[in-house]
Design an enzyme around this catalytic site. Structure first.
Site, mmCIF file in Angstrom:
data_model
loop_
_atom_site.group_PDB
_atom_site.id
_atom_site.type_symbol
_atom_site.label_atom_id
_atom_site.label_comp_id
_atom_site.label_asym_id
_atom_site.label_seq_id
_atom_site.Cartn_x
_atom_site.Cartn_y
_atom_site.Cartn_z
ATOM 1 N N SER A 38 0.821 -1.214 0.000
ATOM 2 C CA SER A 38 0.000 0.000 0.000
ATOM 3 C C SER A 38 0.853 1.261 0.000
ATOM 4 O O SER A 38 0.321 2.366 0.137
ATOM 5 C CB SER A 38 -0.919 0.013 1.227
ATOM 6 O OG SER A 38 -0.147 -0.006 2.421
ATOM 7 N N ASN A 125 -1.663 -2.631 13.479
ATOM 8 C CA ASN A 125 -3.095 -2.380 13.539
ATOM 9 C C ASN A 125 -3.419 -1.078 14.265
ATOM 10 O O ASN A 125 -4.208 -0.255 13.772
ATOM 11 C CB ASN A 125 -3.820 -3.544 14.213
ATOM 12 C CG ASN A 125 -3.793 -4.802 13.374
ATOM 13 O OD1 ASN A 125 -3.283 -4.810 12.252
ATOM 14 N ND2 ASN A 125 -4.344 -5.881 13.909
ATOM 15 N N THR A 170 -38.694 28.312 -8.116
ATOM 16 C CA THR A 170 -39.048 26.960 -7.685
ATOM 17 C C THR A 170 -39.317 26.180 -8.964
ATOM 18 O O THR A 170 -39.848 26.744 -9.933
ATOM 19 C CB THR A 170 -40.299 26.935 -6.776
ATOM 20 O OG1 THR A 170 -41.421 27.436 -7.499
ATOM 21 C CG2 THR A 170 -40.086 27.774 -5.520
ATOM 22 N N HIS A 171 -38.954 24.919 -8.980
ATOM 23 C CA HIS A 171 -39.084 24.086 -10.183
ATOM 24 C C HIS A 171 -38.319 24.687 -11.367
ATOM 25 O O HIS A 171 -38.641 24.426 -12.522
ATOM 26 C CB HIS A 171 -40.551 23.880 -10.568
ATOM 27 C CG HIS A 171 -41.408 23.392 -9.450
ATOM 28 N ND1 HIS A 171 -41.496 22.062 -9.111
ATOM 29 C CD2 HIS A 171 -42.191 24.068 -8.562
ATOM 30 C CE1 HIS A 171 -42.318 21.930 -8.074
ATOM 31 N NE2 HIS A 171 -42.740 23.129 -7.727
ATOM 32 N N SER A 292 -12.869 26.940 -26.759
ATOM 33 C CA SER A 292 -13.114 25.746 -27.553
ATOM 34 C C SER A 292 -12.019 25.596 -28.596
ATOM 35 O O SER A 292 -11.514 26.592 -29.133
ATOM 36 C CB SER A 292 -14.479 25.846 -28.240
ATOM 37 O OG SER A 292 -14.605 24.912 -29.283
ATOM 38 N N LYS A 298 -16.487 30.690 -27.987
ATOM 39 C CA LYS A 298 -16.936 30.047 -26.748
ATOM 40 C C LYS A 298 -16.208 30.568 -25.506
ATOM 41 O O LYS A 298 -15.022 30.868 -25.527
ATOM 42 C CB LYS A 298 -16.733 28.529 -26.826
ATOM 43 C CG LYS A 298 -17.619 27.814 -27.819
ATOM 44 C CD LYS A 298 -19.098 27.938 -27.489
ATOM 45 C CE LYS A 298 -19.487 27.223 -26.224
ATOM 46 N NZ LYS A 298 -19.297 25.773 -26.300
ATOM 47 N N ASN A 300 -16.438 28.868 -21.878
ATOM 48 C CA ASN A 300 -17.048 27.738 -21.164
ATOM 49 C C ASN A 300 -16.780 27.814 -19.668
ATOM 50 O O ASN A 300 -15.629 28.016 -19.248
ATOM 51 C CB ASN A 300 -16.498 26.418 -21.707
ATOM 52 C CG ASN A 300 -16.814 26.218 -23.171
ATOM 53 O OD1 ASN A 300 -17.886 26.581 -23.633
ATOM 54 N ND2 ASN A 300 -15.872 25.648 -23.916
ATOM 55 N N GLU A 305 -18.291 23.369 -13.993
ATOM 56 C CA GLU A 305 -18.723 22.042 -14.434
ATOM 57 C C GLU A 305 -17.904 20.936 -13.769
ATOM 58 O O GLU A 305 -18.437 19.889 -13.394
ATOM 59 C CB GLU A 305 -18.611 21.952 -15.952
ATOM 60 C CG GLU A 305 -19.610 22.845 -16.683
ATOM 61 C CD GLU A 305 -19.355 22.917 -18.182
ATOM 62 O OE1 GLU A 305 -18.481 22.174 -18.678
ATOM 63 O OE2 GLU A 305 -20.023 23.716 -18.858
ATOM 64 N N TYR A 332 -9.488 -6.301 12.836
ATOM 65 C CA TYR A 332 -8.882 -5.815 11.606
ATOM 66 C C TYR A 332 -8.926 -6.881 10.527
ATOM 67 O O TYR A 332 -8.680 -8.056 10.785
ATOM 68 C CB TYR A 332 -7.416 -5.397 11.849
ATOM 69 C CG TYR A 332 -6.750 -4.837 10.604
ATOM 70 C CD1 TYR A 332 -6.907 -3.503 10.262
ATOM 71 C CD2 TYR A 332 -5.996 -5.646 9.759
ATOM 72 C CE1 TYR A 332 -6.326 -2.986 9.116
ATOM 73 C CE2 TYR A 332 -5.414 -5.143 8.604
ATOM 74 C CZ TYR A 332 -5.582 -3.809 8.296
ATOM 75 O OH TYR A 332 -5.008 -3.304 7.162
ATOM 76 N N GLN A 337 -7.449 -1.874 4.174
ATOM 77 C CA GLN A 337 -6.393 -1.162 3.453
ATOM 78 C C GLN A 337 -6.990 -0.276 2.356
ATOM 79 O O GLN A 337 -6.353 0.662 1.891
ATOM 80 C CB GLN A 337 -5.412 -2.159 2.830
ATOM 81 C CG GLN A 337 -4.202 -1.536 2.166
ATOM 82 C CD GLN A 337 -3.143 -2.570 1.860
ATOM 83 O OE1 GLN A 337 -2.491 -3.091 2.771
ATOM 84 N NE2 GLN A 337 -2.971 -2.900 0.591
#
Length: 473
Positions: A38, A125, A170-171, A292, A298, A300, A305, A332, A337
């Site tokens: 690890s 541990n 709303t909505h 772009s 563009k 963006n 995003e 454990y 891990q």
């Protein structure tokens, strides 16, 4: 037909792992070594591992389990290991599996025999539980501090736009006029709850697992209160089994991070449509947009995003770790891990997201005229008219609601806003309406009237900004 011959992978003739391989005759298979290691992930815990080992060594000296000269050598050696790692001189070895054994092996290279005594009265541990908990505790602090800066940006921008009228939705349909400052202050409240979740989780995780050893504690006369204090914990954990099996602290961090990311994502979504030409409410500078490769016009909102998209990673991290932990018996298991990679990735994504959203809020500029013009579209002052009928004419609200609906229909038929109807048009539906009704129908009149606590009136927003500075900054 001849039976196929069973083949097996060649066994390594190398020595077994020097740190734990006393009962093993050969080294692990190469794939076993790879799945077991690890170090590529947990090397991030080097500072916590060294701090924990230093505290453990000092405690062993106080308890007269180790000689003072050995502990002095251990402490000096650990500081040298820290320096090597921070200077990029340390060679991490996958055959040593994890950060704990990499540090201990290098310590042995540096100081010899005393390093072999360091691991008395502890296990990997409780060592990994300690290191990881300390790292997550720090991640809570870092997230809380970053969210404070996010709130600062929101509060500063809200103060500039306490009276800037915009449509409330709303909505995703125009509902009632609000102010942009009031809208931003909603996210200040969300971030305040996010900060509280991290702080609350931090308090709960502030118990030190070191000294639980493998799972049952130790027969050595250790002082767990000392190591807890030395490492900034409030107290030692109360149960040795729970100490090494617990990953609640990581799950709580991930849950708080996921909720914070959801809040960031909602604001990111709003920035995406605010800055589009269909809304035209706001603009981000070149510093926070991209172009772009084919369309030269563009601009963006990629940062927003990407913040929105990264929320999936945080939600996935929580679900992933919860799935790992849900079927594990005490104590454990090597499954655990898998905890760190998820936590590290989530923390990285959260910090990047908070930083990006803070930068965009500092940067964003608003088209107040466009916002105000759009705020009146969709009959957003209809509720103000209904309230006026109740307040001035004493109509029951349901009757007022019905009458207002008929007035809205008349405005639709004429292709105008409610405020643009003539008094005669309104009186044809409700004869008691008089010219004072026009005082509540403009969008600025509407927001100014919303003076209830927590409402959108500009005077309220200014008070909320001042109160938020006291509460959060």
């Amino acid at each position: 037909m001849a039976r196929p011959t069973k083949t097996s992978r060649p066994k390594s003739k190398a020595a077994a792992n020097p740190m734990w391989g006393g009962r093993f005759g050969v080294a692990p298979d190469a794939i076993m070594q790879k799945i077991n290691a690890s170090i590529d992930v947990d090397r991030r815990l080097y500072a916590e591992d060294i701090a924990g080992s230093t505290a453990h060594a000092k405690m062993l000296a106080r308890a007269k389990i180790l000689k003072a000269k050995d502990v002095a050598a251990i402490v000096r050696g650990l500081e040298e290991v820290r320096r090597e790692i921070e200077q990029g001189e340390f060679v991490f070895k996958s055959e040593l599996e994890d950060i704990h054994m990499n540090v201990e092996a290098r310590l042995a290279d540096l100081i010899g025999e005393p390093a072999k005594r360091l691991h008395v009265a502890r296990s990997r541990n409780d060592q990994v539980a300690l290191d990881f908990k300390m790292w997550v505790r720090g991640a809570c602090d870092r997230a809380e501090a970053a969210l404070r800066e996010f709130q600062r940006a929101l509060i500063d921008k809200a103060a500039l736009h306490a009276g800037t009228v915009m449509p409330g939705f709303t909505h995703l349909q125009p509902a009632q006029p609000v102010t942009f400052g009031h809208h931003l202050m909603a996210y200040v409240e969300m971030a305040g709850r996010d900060r509280a979740r991290f702080a609350d989780a931090r308090r709960r995780m502030n118990e030190c697992p070191l000294g639980a050893a493998a799972l049952a504690g130790t027969s050595f006369p250790i002082d767990r209160d000392f190591t807890a204090r030395e490492l900034g914990f409030e107290r030692p954990t109360a149960n040795s089994l729970d100490s090494v099996a617990d990953r609640d602290f990581a799950l709580e961090f991930l849950a708080a991070a996921a909720i914070a990311a959801l809040h960031l994502s909602r604001l990111a979504e709003e920035i995406v449509f605010w800055t589009g030409p269909q809304f035209g409410f706001a603009r981000l500078s070149d510093a926070w947009t991209t172009g772009s490769s084919i369309m030269p016009q563009k601009r963006n909102p990629d940062a927003a995003e990407l913040v929105r998209a990264s929320t999936g990673r945080l939600l996935g991290s929580f679900i992933g770790l919860a799935t790992v932990m849900k079927g594990l018996p005490l104590t454990y298991s090597k499954d655990m891990q898998e905890d760190k990679a998820r936590c590290f990735a989530a923390a990285d994504a959260l910090m990047l997201g908070i930083g990006a959203m803070t930068g965009m809020i500092d940067d964003i500029s608003v088209d107040a005229a466009r916002m105000k013009a759009t705020a009146s579209a969709g009959f957003t002052t209809a509720t103000d008219l209904a309230d006026w009928l109740v307040r001035v004419l004493g109509m029951p609200f349901r009757e007022a609601h019905h009458a207002t609906g008929r007035i809205v229909r008349r405005a639709e038929e004429k292709g105008c806003d409610i405020a643009d109807l003539s008094l005669a048009d309104m009186q044809a539906i409700e004869p008691r309406i008089d010219k004072s009704v026009f005082k509540v129908l403009g969008v600025e009149n509407s927001v100014a009237s919303r003076t209830s606590f927590g409402g959108t009136a500009p005077a309220n927003v200014k008070k909320a900004v001042a109160a938020a500075r006291r509460r959060f900054l």
